[in-house]
Design a protein around this motif. Sequence first.
Motif, short mmCIF file in Angstrom:
data_model
loop_
_atom_site.label_atom_id
_atom_site.label_comp_id
_atom_site.label_asym_id
_atom_site.label_seq_id
_atom_site.Cartn_x
_atom_site.Cartn_y
_atom_site.Cartn_z
N MET A 1 0.85 -1.18 0.00
CA MET A 1 0.00 0.00 0.00
C MET A 1 0.89 1.23 0.00
SD MET A 1 -2.78 1.20 2.88
CE MET A 1 -1.76 0.76 4.26
N GLU A 2 0.78 2.04 -1.03
CA GLU A 2 1.53 3.28 -1.11
C GLU A 2 0.75 4.39 -0.42
OE1 GLU A 2 2.52 6.48 -4.54
OE2 GLU A 2 2.83 4.38 -5.07
N THR A 3 1.41 5.13 0.45
CA THR A 3 0.77 6.26 1.12
C THR A 3 1.69 7.46 1.08
OG1 THR A 3 1.66 5.69 3.30
CG2 THR A 3 -0.49 4.76 2.73
N ARG A 4 1.09 8.61 1.27
CA ARG A 4 1.85 9.85 1.31
C ARG A 4 1.23 10.70 2.41
NH1 ARG A 4 1.25 14.93 -1.36
NH2 ARG A 4 -0.61 14.13 -2.34
N LEU A 5 2.05 11.14 3.34
CA LEU A 5 1.54 11.98 4.43
C LEU A 5 1.07 13.31 3.85
CD1 LEU A 5 1.06 12.18 7.46
CD2 LEU A 5 3.36 13.14 7.67
N GLU A 6 -0.21 13.61 4.00
CA GLU A 6 -0.82 14.79 3.39
C GLU A 6 -0.92 15.96 4.36
OE1 GLU A 6 -3.01 16.95 0.43
OE2 GLU A 6 -1.91 15.09 0.27
N ALA A 7 -1.46 15.70 5.56
CA ALA A 7 -1.67 16.78 6.52
C ALA A 7 -1.78 16.21 7.92
CB ALA A 7 -2.95 17.54 6.17
N VAL A 8 -1.38 17.02 8.88
CA VAL A 8 -1.50 16.65 10.29
C VAL A 8 -2.42 17.69 10.94
CG1 VAL A 8 -0.27 16.36 12.47
CG2 VAL A 8 0.80 15.63 10.33
N VAL A 9 -3.47 17.21 11.59
CA VAL A 9 -4.41 18.09 12.28
C VAL A 9 -3.84 18.44 13.64
CG1 VAL A 9 -6.74 18.31 13.22
CG2 VAL A 9 -6.37 17.13 11.03
N VAL A 10 -3.80 19.74 13.94
CA VAL A 10 -3.23 20.22 15.19
C VAL A 10 -4.33 20.93 15.97
CG1 VAL A 10 -1.50 21.76 16.19
CG2 VAL A 10 -1.00 20.56 14.05
N PRO A 11 -4.72 20.36 17.13
CA PRO A 11 -5.73 21.06 17.94
C PRO A 11 -5.16 22.36 18.50
CG PRO A 11 -5.48 18.77 18.64
CD PRO A 11 -4.36 19.07 17.71
N VAL A 12 -5.87 23.46 18.31
CA VAL A 12 -5.43 24.76 18.81
C VAL A 12 -6.59 25.43 19.52
CG1 VAL A 12 -3.71 25.01 16.97
CG2 VAL A 12 -5.96 26.06 16.72
N SER A 13 -6.27 26.35 20.43
CA SER A 13 -7.33 27.06 21.16
C SER A 13 -7.67 28.39 20.50
CB SER A 13 -6.92 27.28 22.61
OG SER A 13 -5.71 28.02 22.67
N ASP A 14 -6.79 28.93 19.65
CA ASP A 14 -7.02 30.21 19.01
C ASP A 14 -6.42 30.17 17.61
OD1 ASP A 14 -6.64 32.90 18.07
OD2 ASP A 14 -6.79 33.63 20.14
N ALA A 15 -7.28 30.07 16.60
CA ALA A 15 -6.82 29.92 15.22
C ALA A 15 -6.01 31.13 14.74
CB ALA A 15 -8.00 29.66 14.28
N ASP A 16 -6.43 32.34 15.13
CA ASP A 16 -5.70 33.53 14.70
C ASP A 16 -4.29 33.56 15.29
OD1 ASP A 16 -7.66 34.71 13.04
OD2 ASP A 16 -8.69 35.53 14.79
N ARG A 17 -4.19 33.28 16.56
CA ARG A 17 -2.87 33.27 17.21
C ARG A 17 -1.98 32.20 16.59
NH1 ARG A 17 -3.13 31.62 23.18
NH2 ARG A 17 -3.33 29.63 22.18
N SER A 18 -2.55 31.02 16.33
CA SER A 18 -1.76 29.94 15.74
C SER A 18 -1.36 30.27 14.32
CB SER A 18 -2.57 28.64 15.78
OG SER A 18 -2.78 28.25 17.12
N ARG A 19 -2.27 30.86 13.55
CA ARG A 19 -1.93 31.25 12.19
C ARG A 19 -0.75 32.23 12.20
NH1 ARG A 19 -5.49 34.19 7.43
NH2 ARG A 19 -3.66 35.21 6.55
N HIS A 20 -0.80 33.22 13.06
CA HIS A 20 0.28 34.20 13.16
C HIS A 20 1.60 33.52 13.55
CE1 HIS A 20 2.33 37.96 13.93
NE2 HIS A 20 2.68 37.48 15.12
N PHE A 21 1.54 32.62 14.52
CA PHE A 21 2.73 31.92 14.99
C PHE A 21 3.39 31.13 13.85
CE2 PHE A 21 5.52 29.77 17.85
CZ PHE A 21 5.57 28.46 17.43
N TYR A 22 2.61 30.31 13.15
CA TYR A 22 3.17 29.49 12.08
C TYR A 22 3.62 30.32 10.88
CZ TYR A 22 1.86 25.35 14.68
OH TYR A 22 1.76 24.39 15.64
N ARG A 23 2.90 31.39 10.57
CA ARG A 23 3.32 32.29 9.49
C ARG A 23 4.67 32.92 9.85
NH1 ARG A 23 2.91 32.66 5.00
NH2 ARG A 23 2.42 34.83 4.69
N ALA A 24 4.84 33.27 11.13
CA ALA A 24 6.11 33.85 11.58
C ALA A 24 7.25 32.85 11.44
CB ALA A 24 6.00 34.33 13.02
#
Length: 128
Positions: A1-24
């Motif tokens: 079975m061939e697989t490719r890791l596509e995405a990892v779901v990360v539980p966060v409490s504040d999407a805006d804060r997390s978006r800013h953090f990862y963009r930084a």
Amino acid sequence: METRLEAVVVPVSDADRSRHFYRALGFRLDLDVTTGDGSRVVRLTPPGSTCSILFGSAIVAALPGPSCVVLTVPEVEAARSELVQRGAAPGPVRDLPTGVRAISFRDPDENEWVLVEGMAIELFTPSA
């Protein structure tokens, strides 16, 4: 079975804060969608990676707990059969509202693994 890791779901409490953090950190913003019902999906990809992270209210609750890993497979029924042969207990093949076919199973720690047929980008794009 061939697989490719596509995405990892990360539980966060504040999407805006997390978006800013990862963009930084230099992550590329691939998707930030809010639907009419207020559900939100944010997808970011680390520099040089083909695997992304996902978070937002349309994916998982922001509470700490088990994670979810998304893999893509060429053919979901064949992947399901192989998982059963290897001792996993995947659920039935299901057609998601976005047209993506998927199966899922949990590991011993209750982390969820979702296997989707083809590309999974559509899996986390909520309908408007």
